[in-house]
Write an enzyme that holds these catalytic residues in place. Sequence first.
Site, PDB file in Angstrom:
ATOM      1  N   HIS A   1       1.680  -0.454   4.703  1.00  0.00           N
ATOM      2  CA  HIS A   1       0.745   0.177   3.767  1.00  0.00           C
ATOM      3  C   HIS A   1       0.317   1.568   4.211  1.00  0.00           C
ATOM      4  O   HIS A   1      -0.705   2.068   3.755  1.00  0.00           O
ATOM      5  CB  HIS A   1      -0.509  -0.697   3.607  1.00  0.00           C
ATOM      6  CG  HIS A   1      -0.307  -1.899   2.746  1.00  0.00           C
ATOM      7  ND1 HIS A   1       0.687  -2.818   2.989  1.00  0.00           N
ATOM      8  CD2 HIS A   1      -0.971  -2.336   1.645  1.00  0.00           C
ATOM      9  CE1 HIS A   1       0.614  -3.773   2.074  1.00  0.00           C
ATOM     10  NE2 HIS A   1      -0.373  -3.502   1.243  1.00  0.00           N
TER      11      HIS A   1
ATOM     12  N   GLU B   1       7.297  -3.022 -10.146  1.00  0.00           N
ATOM     13  CA  GLU B   1       7.465  -1.577  -9.978  1.00  0.00           C
ATOM     14  C   GLU B   1       8.804  -1.084 -10.497  1.00  0.00           C
ATOM     15  O   GLU B   1       8.887  -0.071 -11.195  1.00  0.00           O
ATOM     16  CB  GLU B   1       7.300  -1.171  -8.507  1.00  0.00           C
ATOM     17  CG  GLU B   1       5.862  -1.127  -8.011  1.00  0.00           C
ATOM     18  CD  GLU B   1       5.327  -2.490  -7.603  1.00  0.00           C
ATOM     19  OE1 GLU B   1       6.103  -3.473  -7.621  1.00  0.00           O
ATOM     20  OE2 GLU B   1       4.130  -2.584  -7.259  1.00  0.00           O
TER      21      GLU B   1
END
Lengths: 333, 325
Positions: free
Chosen positions: B129, B60
């Site tokens: 998450h 990322e």
Amino acid sequence: MAAKTKYSKKTYIDWYKMMLLARRFEEKCGHLYVQQKFGGFCHLYIGQEAILAGLMSGIEKDDKVVSAYRCHVQPMALGTDPKRIMAELYGKTTGVVKGKGGSMHMFDKEVGYFGGHGIVGGQIGLGAGIGFAEKYKGTKNVCLCFMGDGATRQGMLHEVFNMSMLWKIPTIFIVENNRYSMGTSVERTTNVHDLSKLGLSYDMPSETVDGMDPEAVTDAFKKWAKHCRAGKGPVLLNVETYRYKGHSMSDPQKYRTKDEVEKMKKEDPIEQVLSIIRKNKFMTEKQIEQVEADVKQEVAECVKFAEDSPLPNAETDLHEDVYTQEDYPFIIE
Amino acid sequence: MREIAFRQALNEAMSEEMRTDKNIYLMGEEVAEYNGAYKVSKGMLDEFGPERVIDSPISELGFAGIAVGASMNGLRPIVEFMTWNFAILAADQIINHAAKMLQMSGGQFNCPIVFRGGNGTAGQLAATHSQSFEQMYSHIPGLKVITPSNPYDAKGLLKSAIRDNDPVLFMESEKMYGDKGEVPEEEYLIPIGKANIVKEGTDCTIVTFGKILKVAQAAAEEMEKEGHSIEVIDLRTIRPMDVESIVNSVKKTNRLVVVEESFPFGSISTEITYNVQKHAFDYLDAPVRRVTQSDTPFPFSPTLLEEAAPNVKNVIRAIKEVMYL
Ligand SMILES: Cc1ncc(C[n+]2csc(CCOP(=O)(O)OP(=O)(O)O)c2C)c(N)n1
Ligand SMILES: [Mg+2]
């Protein structure tokens, strides 16, 4: 006896003028900083000037350069007016980034200088992206992405080395290995002291370069830029150099000996250029003295320009350049 | 009018813009050959080829950095994060680089990038998450933040985001990708920075955004059944915030409940509440209330999860409190 050199008389004279300008400019910055003429950090380039020769003679006009915060003099080698660098140090509107960035953030789009960046290692991603864009657009341009030896320890390097090899991005990653990251030597940051090995697990071609020798730096930039232009992907150069001064202006330098510094000064890049100029009679002693006088004059003009320039206007300039959107509704209390 | 899924609306927005501007590319994990982790980019590899729809490794920070550099050098990247939870690894590039570049370069280098992906809770995925990041990124000058709530808005706002010359963060939801809604065939744009009054009302205002709008709407309907008229505002864009629409509504209803998915401390509701007390202090008939996620990492077990997230029951309770019912 004449010394052998591949590079022309003109190249040597240009190198000498630029490297001496850079040296005197940075010395002046150091003095001005101590006199508190400007604030912020101040990281000087003194000792690392051979790399400027590579920027002047090793790459093409449309190539791009991105770097870290030790960035006062690199743009000058690409053509930026030193006056605008000095004005930036003073935070003036005539500075290269209009007083918005200061010492660590010199940018000059005009000459392809994509910034001085203050987050150690952040520019490694940018350098890959700048190269990525060149490839995407189908140009033959390359990106030179500079980083310190300390910056190589960031995770960014590994992510970006991998992707750059995978996608054959035309970026030359250049470690300006001056042996120290602030007060921490390379040896105290890793078991792998040869930084050219950092590309190995990505099969990235790499080379160690004598970063005190302007010819060696220029040769390396030329050779590997050609490699990138041929579509063969990125390269890692471990350019071994040295900074004579502290990391920034507030560094007592307890981490190294005076002997080590004196020993490195014997390889001084400017002395190397001057010695070749003398041996080949590229300039007379009088001309050499004249360069010194001209440089002194130019640095004095930079200071005068910076001091005479206006500071930004707090009312009109504070919200400028934060968004490209002209009518962005800032929160103003 | 035809109905399409949220993911299809996003796909159309990207594809239409990519057809008109060759400098736009899409990069992210699984966006190309896998057609997107949530199938948002389905078919785009076939249409645009591997030069423009690019699968990245799980890096990322690295691919966000590549996007920032590429945007400085003339491209207009769309970066897909599998979810915004994982974009935390790229936060340095978003916050320290993309957001600062224009200002620190004295106006020389702008970063026309769209960072997009799923945001907020998506069921029993537990703490790492299940987070919402509007408040974190809206804090940062230099960024714009958009959270659409339905397919129509998603398409119009994403097209505006892609055309915008500043970095835009676009926050979707795994829970919304399958939602269907009316989307016209003809091209349209929705302006960044303007809220949408989803339902007019006179007795109380609810301000919300994103997928939690549905919860707010359900609560408003319940209240209507009891004879109360509730105004529902969907912010659409979080930064810049359409403070004017909120304040005008509160001046009319005199009561405000903010519903959002993130943690309470220093959240979007905090910012809204500040603005309302500043601009409509004399109009308020009750203290502003908010319904947020619990002040805990998001839990896994269904009983805990139900209590942790804003739900219809909580929203109704808040409305009743501000209405002194
Ligand atoms: C991400 C980050 N961590 C720490 C710092 C503070 N810092 C500034 S320079 C520096 C040392 C970097 O050394 P090196 O990369 O070798 O470059 P040099 O100063 O030698 O040119 C550190 C730790 C920073 N600016 N950014
Ligand atoms: Mg170093």
